[in-house]
Design an enzyme around this catalytic site. Structure first.
Site, PDB file in Angstrom:
ATOM      1  N   GLU A 140     -41.658  21.885  -5.393  1.00  0.00           N
ATOM      2  CA  GLU A 140     -41.663  21.571  -6.825  1.00  0.00           C
ATOM      3  C   GLU A 140     -42.233  20.193  -7.142  1.00  0.00           C
ATOM      4  O   GLU A 140     -41.780  19.183  -6.590  1.00  0.00           O
ATOM      5  CB  GLU A 140     -40.234  21.658  -7.354  1.00  0.00           C
ATOM      6  CG  GLU A 140     -40.123  21.463  -8.861  1.00  0.00           C
ATOM      7  CD  GLU A 140     -38.852  22.078  -9.394  1.00  0.00           C
ATOM      8  OE1 GLU A 140     -38.822  23.305  -9.602  1.00  0.00           O
ATOM      9  OE2 GLU A 140     -37.876  21.333  -9.580  1.00  0.00           O
TER      10      GLU A 140
ATOM     11  N   LYS B 290     -41.878  17.563  -9.417  1.00  0.00           N
ATOM     12  CA  LYS B 290     -40.731  17.209 -10.278  1.00  0.00           C
ATOM     13  C   LYS B 290     -40.754  15.703 -10.516  1.00  0.00           C
ATOM     14  O   LYS B 290     -40.157  14.934  -9.751  1.00  0.00           O
ATOM     15  CB  LYS B 290     -39.453  17.641  -9.528  1.00  0.00           C
ATOM     16  CG  LYS B 290     -38.152  17.395 -10.228  1.00  0.00           C
ATOM     17  CD  LYS B 290     -36.987  17.929  -9.383  1.00  0.00           C
ATOM     18  CE  LYS B 290     -35.668  17.773 -10.083  1.00  0.00           C
ATOM     19  NZ  LYS B 290     -34.519  18.237  -9.277  1.00  0.00           N
TER      20      LYS B 290
ATOM     21  N   LYS C   1     -41.784  25.835 -14.528  1.00  0.00           N
ATOM     22  CA  LYS C   1     -40.362  25.493 -14.540  1.00  0.00           C
ATOM     23  C   LYS C   1     -40.065  24.805 -15.859  1.00  0.00           C
ATOM     24  O   LYS C   1     -40.542  23.705 -16.125  1.00  0.00           O
ATOM     25  CB  LYS C   1     -40.093  24.549 -13.365  1.00  0.00           C
ATOM     26  CG  LYS C   1     -38.678  24.458 -12.933  1.00  0.00           C
ATOM     27  CD  LYS C   1     -38.265  25.678 -12.147  1.00  0.00           C
ATOM     28  CE  LYS C   1     -36.793  25.642 -11.840  1.00  0.00           C
ATOM     29  NZ  LYS C   1     -36.417  24.437 -11.101  1.00  0.00           N
TER      30      LYS C   1
ATOM     31  N   GLU D 266     -33.156  33.038 -13.237  1.00  0.00           N
ATOM     32  CA  GLU D 266     -32.210  32.130 -12.566  1.00  0.00           C
ATOM     33  C   GLU D 266     -30.772  32.441 -12.973  1.00  0.00           C
ATOM     34  O   GLU D 266     -30.478  32.602 -14.156  1.00  0.00           O
ATOM     35  CB  GLU D 266     -32.555  30.686 -12.942  1.00  0.00           C
ATOM     36  CG  GLU D 266     -31.606  29.679 -12.303  1.00  0.00           C
ATOM     37  CD  GLU D 266     -31.990  28.260 -12.662  1.00  0.00           C
ATOM     38  OE1 GLU D 266     -33.094  27.823 -12.280  1.00  0.00           O
ATOM     39  OE2 GLU D 266     -31.180  27.593 -13.340  1.00  0.00           O
TER      40      GLU D 266
ATOM     41  N   ASN E   6     -29.310  29.388  -8.533  1.00  0.00           N
ATOM     42  CA  ASN E   6     -29.332  27.926  -8.622  1.00  0.00           C
ATOM     43  C   ASN E   6     -28.024  27.361  -8.067  1.00  0.00           C
ATOM     44  O   ASN E   6     -26.951  27.635  -8.607  1.00  0.00           O
ATOM     45  CB  ASN E   6     -29.542  27.479 -10.077  1.00  0.00           C
ATOM     46  CG  ASN E   6     -29.906  26.002 -10.159  1.00  0.00           C
ATOM     47  OD1 ASN E   6     -29.846  25.280  -9.166  1.00  0.00           O
ATOM     48  ND2 ASN E   6     -30.284  25.547 -11.342  1.00  0.00           N
TER      49      ASN E   6
ATOM     50  N   GLU F 148     -32.209  28.111  -4.856  1.00  0.00           N
ATOM     51  CA  GLU F 148     -32.739  26.965  -5.608  1.00  0.00           C
ATOM     52  C   GLU F 148     -31.777  25.779  -5.555  1.00  0.00           C
ATOM     53  O   GLU F 148     -30.567  25.965  -5.705  1.00  0.00           O
ATOM     54  CB  GLU F 148     -32.896  27.327  -7.091  1.00  0.00           C
ATOM     55  CG  GLU F 148     -33.820  28.462  -7.418  1.00  0.00           C
ATOM     56  CD  GLU F 148     -33.803  28.735  -8.932  1.00  0.00           C
ATOM     57  OE1 GLU F 148     -34.275  29.794  -9.326  1.00  0.00           O
ATOM     58  OE2 GLU F 148     -33.289  27.887  -9.706  1.00  0.00           O
ATOM     59  N   SER F 149     -32.326  24.597  -5.419  1.00  0.00           N
ATOM     60  CA  SER F 149     -31.626  23.310  -5.610  1.00  0.00           C
ATOM     61  C   SER F 149     -30.739  22.915  -4.430  1.00  0.00           C
ATOM     62  O   SER F 149     -30.047  23.746  -3.835  1.00  0.00           O
ATOM     63  CB  SER F 149     -30.747  23.315  -6.873  1.00  0.00           C
ATOM     64  OG  SER F 149     -31.491  23.572  -8.019  1.00  0.00           O
TER      65      SER F 149
HETATM   66  O1  LIG Z   1     -32.574  18.535 -11.235  1.00  0.00           O
HETATM   67  C1  LIG Z   1     -31.840  18.186 -12.159  1.00  0.00           C
HETATM   68  O2  LIG Z   1     -31.353  17.064 -12.277  1.00  0.00           O
HETATM   69  C2  LIG Z   1     -31.491  19.171 -13.249  1.00  0.00           C
HETATM   70  C3  LIG Z   1     -30.616  18.789 -14.232  1.00  0.00           C
HETATM   71  C4  LIG Z   1     -30.299  19.664 -15.257  1.00  0.00           C
HETATM   72  C5  LIG Z   1     -30.856  20.923 -15.290  1.00  0.00           C
HETATM   73  C6  LIG Z   1     -31.743  21.320 -14.291  1.00  0.00           C
HETATM   74  C7  LIG Z   1     -32.059  20.459 -13.281  1.00  0.00           C
HETATM   75  N1  LIG Z   1     -32.941  20.802 -12.287  1.00  0.00           N
HETATM   76  C8  LIG Z   1     -33.823  21.920 -12.363  1.00  0.00           C
HETATM   77  C9  LIG Z   1     -34.041  22.584 -11.108  1.00  0.00           C
HETATM   78  O3  LIG Z   1     -33.907  23.786 -11.098  1.00  0.00           O
HETATM   79  C10 LIG Z   1     -34.469  21.833  -9.885  1.00  0.00           C
HETATM   80  O4  LIG Z   1     -35.499  20.972 -10.250  1.00  0.00           O
HETATM   81  C11 LIG Z   1     -34.948  22.682  -8.744  1.00  0.00           C
HETATM   82  O5  LIG Z   1     -34.094  23.727  -8.464  1.00  0.00           O
HETATM   83  C12 LIG Z   1     -35.106  21.799  -7.481  1.00  0.00           C
HETATM   84  O6  LIG Z   1     -33.876  21.222  -7.169  1.00  0.00           O
HETATM   85  P1  LIG Z   1     -33.775  20.051  -6.091  1.00  0.00           P
HETATM   86  O7  LIG Z   1     -34.425  20.541  -4.823  1.00  0.00           O
HETATM   87  O8  LIG Z   1     -32.304  19.831  -5.907  1.00  0.00           O
HETATM   88  O9  LIG Z   1     -34.483  18.873  -6.649  1.00  0.00           O
END
Ligand SMILES: O=C(O)c1ccccc1NCC(=O)[C@H](O)[C@H](O)COP(=O)(O)O
Length: 252
Positions: free
Chosen positions: A53, A55, A114, A158, A179, A209-210
């Site tokens: 991503e 980001k 996204k 999601e 997520n 995810e995340s």
């Molecule tokens: O990433 C955040 O802080 C966030 C806060 C509020 C709503 C959504 C958020 N993130 C969106 C995402 O889905 C993530 O960017 C994506 O899954 C990647 O996650 P990560 O690998 O933990 O950065």
């Protein structure tokens, strides 16, 4: 479902901004690159299928990445990413539709938009191969899935709970993301994926995810049934090519 009660103040703010954001002026028709095919290609080449991503920032990120999104995406692909996700939300994630368009022109892998799409006209803001629809925040999920498919997008739906997963499956979602980030407290817990994954039929492509930060997390999500992983922070922080290579390398 549209259940915004109880979400974190940051998410309330994201949703308020999303509700105000204008959609596209004309209906899009996209010719999408396939996410399941990209995942299968990565597997056949011995790589873990990862959606890396772009980001720039987020409510839980310290500071902002100002690197060129195209250079970031190209590095991620060079590191083995099977697909790219690009934040297009401008106010809380530093994203833009233009960044997505430039990335999609530069790479040959599929690109996910996204964002926090709430209405059909917002699908028309920018072409992508897939578009994220968050089950919790969409009023009429079956209609928005259909509207996305009518335009050629693959909807990635999601979910974070069994109720949301049931809604996604009932609506015919065949690309589902669990997520691990709880949008109530913005905390990450990988057991969310482990709890929901067994309820997902085999013919649904399942993305974790995340919160995936290292090779042990990759192994854990794969053992729990993830067909692919969506990773932002752990690839953005540091050298994206090295980070992507570390997470896409099998059998660590
Ligand atoms: O990433 C955040 O802080 C966030 C806060 C509020 C709503 C959504 C958020 N993130 C969106 C995402 O889905 C993530 O960017 C994506 O899954 C990647 O996650 P990560 O690998 O933990 O950065």
């Amino acid at each position: 479902m549209n259940e915004i009660e109880g979400v974190a103040p940051e998410v309330e703010s994201i949703l308020a901004a999303a509700a105000e954001r204008e959609g596209g002026t004309s209906r899009l028709a996209v010719s999408a690159r396939s996410f399941p095919e990209a995942f299968a290609a990565a597997e056949s080449e011995g790589r873990v299928p990862v959606i890396a991503e772009v980001k720039p920032t987020s409510p839980t990120t310290d500071g902002e990445h100002d690197e060129d999104p195209v250079a970031l995406a190209e590095s991620m692909v060079a590191g083995g990413a099977a697909a790219i996700s690009v934040l297009t939300e401008p106010d809380h994630f530093g994203g833009s539709p233009d960044a997505l368009t430039a990335v999609r022109e530069a790479v040959s892998v599929p690109v996910l938009r996204k964002d926090f799409v709430l209405r059909e006209d917002q699908l028309d803001a920018v072409a992508a191969d897939a578009v994220l629809l968050i089950a919790r925040f969409v009023d009429d999920l079956p209609s928005l899935i259909e509207a996305a498919r009518d335009r050629g997008f693959q909807p990635l739906v999601e979910v974070h709970s069994t109720t949301e997963l049931d809604a996604a499956l009932d609506a015919g979602a065949d690309l589902v993301g669990v997520n691990n980030r709880d949008l109530t407290k913005l905390e990450v817990d990988l057991s969310t994926f482990e709890e929901l994954a067994p309820r997902v039929p085999d013919d649904v492509t399942l993305v974790a995810e995340s919160g995936i930060t290292n090779q042990a997390d990759v192994r854990r999500m794969r053992e729990a049934g993830a067909d692919a992983l969506l990773v932002g922070t752990a690839i953005m922080d540091g050298d994206p090519e090295t980070n992507a290579r570390r997470l896409t390398t099998q059998d660590q």
